[in-house]
Design a protein around this motif. Sequence first.
Motif, short mmCIF file in Angstrom:
data_model
loop_
_atom_site.label_atom_id
_atom_site.label_comp_id
_atom_site.label_asym_id
_atom_site.label_seq_id
_atom_site.Cartn_x
_atom_site.Cartn_y
_atom_site.Cartn_z
N PHE A 37 0.81 -1.21 0.00
CA PHE A 37 0.00 0.00 0.00
C PHE A 37 0.85 1.27 0.00
CE2 PHE A 37 -2.86 3.02 2.42
CZ PHE A 37 -3.76 3.21 1.38
N LEU A 41 0.92 4.26 -2.93
CA LEU A 41 0.63 5.68 -2.72
C LEU A 41 1.73 6.57 -3.27
CD1 LEU A 41 -0.70 5.49 0.97
CD2 LEU A 41 -2.07 5.81 -1.08
N VAL A 159 4.41 2.99 12.36
CA VAL A 159 4.36 3.83 11.15
C VAL A 159 2.92 4.13 10.77
CG1 VAL A 159 6.53 2.89 10.30
CG2 VAL A 159 4.41 1.79 9.60
N CYS A 164 -0.92 7.14 11.06
CA CYS A 164 -1.56 6.23 12.02
C CYS A 164 -1.06 6.40 13.45
CB CYS A 164 -1.44 4.79 11.54
SG CYS A 164 -2.42 4.51 10.05
N1 TIU Z 1 0.15 6.69 4.08
C1 TIU Z 1 0.62 6.74 5.32
O1 TIU Z 1 1.53 7.50 5.66
N2 TIU Z 1 0.11 5.91 6.28
C2 TIU Z 1 -0.99 5.08 6.16
O2 TIU Z 1 -1.69 5.06 5.17
N3 TIU Z 1 -1.22 4.26 7.25
C3 TIU Z 1 -0.47 4.25 8.40
O3 TIU Z 1 0.14 5.23 8.77
N4 TIU Z 1 -0.40 3.10 9.06
#
Ligand code: TIU
Length: 232
Positions: A37, A41, A159, A164
């Motif tokens: 993921f 992004l 993280v 989060c």
């Molecule tokens: N994109 C990002 O910095 N974090 C997230 O999408 N999820 C969490 O931080 N776990």
Amino acid sequence: MPNVTFEAEPAPLSVDLDRAALVIIDMQRDFLEPGGFGEALGNDVSRLQAAVGPLKQVLAAARQQGMLVIHTREGHRPDLSDAPPHKVERGDPSTRIGAIGPMGRILVRGEPGHDIISELYPLADEPVIDKPGKGAFYQTDLELMLRNRGIDTLFVCGVTTEVCVNTTVREANDRGFRCIVLSDCCGSYFPEFHAAGLAMIKAQGGIFGSVAASKPVLNSLASIRYPARAAG
Ligand code: TIU
């Protein structure tokens, strides 16, 4: 268990370990390894690796002290019924939540990429909270678990610092928990957001909580001396 005291910002702290838990946020392959993921992004996932070593040490120390350790994972049911459409619809369709990537379907529970990295893998008796949102309290039983155990202080790691980790700390603060964020045990794809994320927590007298480096906390944990047990 005795209290531990250590340097923190904005002020030194003394913590009753019987009432403290280590909460490790989303140290999942989907965020730390290519093909998940985080990379979908548009991020350089290698930036998060720096947190793994210090976090490993803190996890080992917490386990040694018998402290409650809770792991969280961000992700969704395979049918995505718990994923808000606006969250799913972001980005290119080939790399969205639920799309098939090299580590399985992105951010979907049960897929290899959704699981926690091997270096920090939970023990069988350590609760794992599956959360659909950024915060670990939203639509989970985390608060119930903490209250049942009389926990009032959280050491928070993981993280990403500004997403989060920050969301969880803000949720915890409003629920009356004291949060201590371990700065080198958190990571972000953006160094400036990591710094700002920590600064926002400790500003204004610790508006959301405290920030400490792992070293003074580890030193304090290591200095605990237990009374010798009576022979026989
Ligand atoms: N994109 C990002 O910095 N974090 C997230 O999408 N999820 C969490 O931080 N776990």
